[in-house]
Enzyme design. Structure first.
Site, mmCIF file in Angstrom:
data_model
loop_
_atom_site.group_PDB
_atom_site.id
_atom_site.type_symbol
_atom_site.label_atom_id
_atom_site.label_comp_id
_atom_site.label_asym_id
_atom_site.label_seq_id
_atom_site.Cartn_x
_atom_site.Cartn_y
_atom_site.Cartn_z
ATOM 1 N N PHE A 139 121.941 -28.334 91.972
ATOM 2 C CA PHE A 139 120.613 -28.488 91.364
ATOM 3 C C PHE A 139 120.791 -29.175 90.018
ATOM 4 O O PHE A 139 121.435 -28.608 89.121
ATOM 5 C CB PHE A 139 120.038 -27.084 91.179
ATOM 6 C CG PHE A 139 118.715 -26.964 90.463
ATOM 7 C CD1 PHE A 139 117.512 -26.988 91.172
ATOM 8 C CD2 PHE A 139 118.665 -26.765 89.088
ATOM 9 C CE1 PHE A 139 116.296 -26.821 90.518
ATOM 10 C CE2 PHE A 139 117.447 -26.589 88.430
ATOM 11 C CZ PHE A 139 116.254 -26.625 89.153
ATOM 12 N N THR B 86 126.441 -26.725 88.402
ATOM 13 C CA THR B 86 127.244 -25.848 89.268
ATOM 14 C C THR B 86 127.316 -26.453 90.675
ATOM 15 O O THR B 86 126.292 -26.916 91.201
ATOM 16 C CB THR B 86 126.609 -24.446 89.326
ATOM 17 O OG1 THR B 86 126.555 -23.930 88.006
ATOM 18 C CG2 THR B 86 127.403 -23.503 90.221
ATOM 19 N N ARG C 55 116.827 -16.900 88.145
ATOM 20 C CA ARG C 55 116.918 -15.969 87.007
ATOM 21 C C ARG C 55 116.706 -14.533 87.486
ATOM 22 O O ARG C 55 117.309 -13.597 86.950
ATOM 23 C CB ARG C 55 115.835 -16.324 85.970
ATOM 24 C CG ARG C 55 116.092 -17.642 85.270
ATOM 25 C CD ARG C 55 114.841 -18.136 84.554
ATOM 26 N NE ARG C 55 115.089 -19.328 83.762
ATOM 27 C CZ ARG C 55 114.136 -20.018 83.161
ATOM 28 N NH1 ARG C 55 112.859 -19.655 83.263
ATOM 29 N NH2 ARG C 55 114.433 -21.086 82.445
ATOM 30 N N GLU D 168 120.392 -21.047 82.879
ATOM 31 C CA GLU D 168 119.111 -20.541 83.398
ATOM 32 C C GLU D 168 118.193 -20.107 82.254
ATOM 33 O O GLU D 168 117.439 -19.139 82.389
ATOM 34 C CB GLU D 168 119.335 -19.347 84.334
ATOM 35 C CG GLU D 168 120.147 -19.676 85.552
ATOM 36 C CD GLU D 168 119.322 -20.257 86.659
ATOM 37 O OE1 GLU D 168 118.106 -20.453 86.451
ATOM 38 O OE2 GLU D 168 119.894 -20.526 87.712
#
Ligand code: TGC
Ligand code: FAD
Length: 389
Positions: A135, A170, A249, A369
């Site tokens: 992402f 990531t 989250r 996040e």
């Protein structure tokens, strides 16, 4: 007098409040972590290696896209997803990160905003762990303010041409599909970039002192031609990526509890064994107070996560709930990890004990996040009605 019937890592009996199915999910992930993650995680962390060999096992247990329905996904509720994150992060934040990104940040936007062709093309393979996702939202000039995005896409006929870069991504260099957010004339849109597209490259970021069992990368887009069928049709604007962050989250608010439990669990054993000044550490008032503080932090984090999960499963979750829980629980977990590291003395700096690894990992988790400050300001905005961003 002590009460031996209390579980020190679950003082308020959150487990007893779960359904049979939720407990079953928790137990199966707990076993996987004991048998497959804990024996190798120290080596992974020390050698900066993501244990990719575990991906088929995560998939076989239904942990990839676990809260999504259809397309080979398990369709579990929010609490079960939270427990999965908690158990995985008891092993290592890097393993939970992999599952968060695959599930909440890549499969979720395809499931929520994708065309039926995109769902059919990507989701079953992602659920089976055959396709890995990432992402791309953060850019090198500042992740907290994604509205100020430089990566852009322009339409050329029916295709789009994408230019720019993303940072700290990531799974970036091992991903088969990247959900990349780019500015367009219509607003921010999501693009599905596939490995091998001309002009799309990824570079692994080395020398991290945190999340060393996870792959983190920079992504570069040099006039990448993206066909119209790879544009997410269902979202325009920042709301799309932010809605994915809400899912991830949420998982982090649960996950970090596992890291804190791993640290306290290990420390409790140590304090009963280690003798100083003629008695064990556990007999010391000052040590007991510190242990009690840690149990308080873990317990409040657990209860917050449980209520968060209930709100999610009732469809009553607000992003502000998630901000407060992500902030509180990351803060609690990092404080517990640092305390455990300290109470282990010199042994606390050794990889032989888990706290320093968790402590270093949590430095990333409290930052990504949405940093702690961003979540505090989100709660502040909700309280006052004034945006301080
Ligand atoms: P703002 O005006 O607040 O919002 C724009 C629109 O989005 C809506 N919205 C949300 N929707 C869903 N979920 C949320 N959490 C939402 N927050 C806001 C909002 O209602 C609005 O909708 P509309 O219809 O009115 O347009 O936007 P802003 O520019 O003021 O931004 C606010 C801020 C600072 C909170 C936001 O930019 C932010 O969250 N920044 C932090 C960025 C961040 O968290 N990046 C994370 C990158 S991914 C990552 O770190 C992965 S790590 C993965 C791993 O390994 O586990
Ligand atoms: P900045 O935004 O530059 O912030 C720097 C500091 O300023 C922080 O302390 C922040 O709290 C503070 N600050 C910012 N604004 C304000 C303000 N208004 N008032 C007061 N203080 C403020 N991103 C992705 O898109 N995808 C991923 O998969 C991903 N994975 C990651 C993995 C790891 C290991 C890490 C470390 C990060 C990852 N990120 C990912 C990026 C992450 O989301 C960003 O690091 C995070 O959003 C913060 O952005 P930044 O690092 O650019 O810090």
């Amino acid at each position: 007098m002590s009460n031996r019937s209390l579980d020190p890592l679950d003082l308020f009996g959150v487990r007893a409040a779960l359904t049979d199915e939720e407990r079953m999910v928790q137990d199966s992930v707990h076993r996987l972590v004991d048998e497959r993650v804990l024996p190798i995680i120290r080596e992974c962390f020390e050698t900066h290696r993501f244990p990719r060999e575990l991906v088929p096992e995560l998939a076989a247990l239904g942990l990839l896209g676990s809260s999504l329905s259809g397309y080979g996904c398990a369709g579990l509720n929010g609490i079960a997803y939270g427990l999965i994150c908690q158990e995985l992060e008891r092993g290592d934040s890097g393993i939970r990160s992999f599952v968060s990104v695959q599930s909440s940040l890549c499969m979720y936007p395809i499931h929520t905003y994708g065309s039926s062709e995109q769902k059919e093309k990507f989701l079953p393979g992602m659920a089976r762990g055959e396709l890995i996702g990432c992402f791309g939202l953060t850019e090198p000039h500042g992740g907290s303010d994604p509205a100020n995005m430089k990566t852009h896409a322009r339409q050329h006929g029916s295709d789009w041409v994408l230019n720019g870069s993303k940072m700290w991504i990531t799974n970036g260099s091992i991903a088969d599909v990247a959900v990349v957010w780019a500015q367009t004339e219509q607003g921010i849109r999501g693009f599905l970039l596939e490995k091998g597209m001309a002009g799309f490259t990824a570079q692994t970021i080395e020398h991290k002192f945190s999340l060393r069992a996870s792959v983190t990368s920079a992504l570069f887009f040099d006039a990448v031609r993206v066909p119209a069928e790879n544009v997410l049709p269902g979202t325009i604007g920042l709301k799309g990526p932010l809605s994915c962050l809400t899912q991830a989250r949420y998982g982090i608010a649960w996950g970090v509890i596992g890291a804190a439990q791993a640290c306290l669990g290990e420390l409790l054993g140590y304090t009963t064994d280690r003798e100083l000044f003629g008695r064990t550490l556990a007999h010391n008032q000052a040590v007991q107070i510190r242990l009690a503080e840690m149990a308080r932090k873990i317990t409040t984090a657990q209860l917050l996560a449980l209520q968060l999960g209930r709100l999610k499963d009732q469809g009553a979750l607000d992003p502000v709930h998630v901000s407060l829980a992500k902030w509180n629980n990351c803060r609690a977990a990092i404080e517990v990890a640092r305390e455990c590291r300290d109470l282990l003395g010199a042994a606390g700096i050794s990889a032989e004990y888990a706290p320093i690894r968790h402590m270093l990992n949590l430095e990333s988790v409290i930052t990504y996040e949405g940093t702690e400050t961003i979540h505090q300001l989100s709660v502040g905005r909700a309280l006052t009605g004034h945006s301080a961003f």
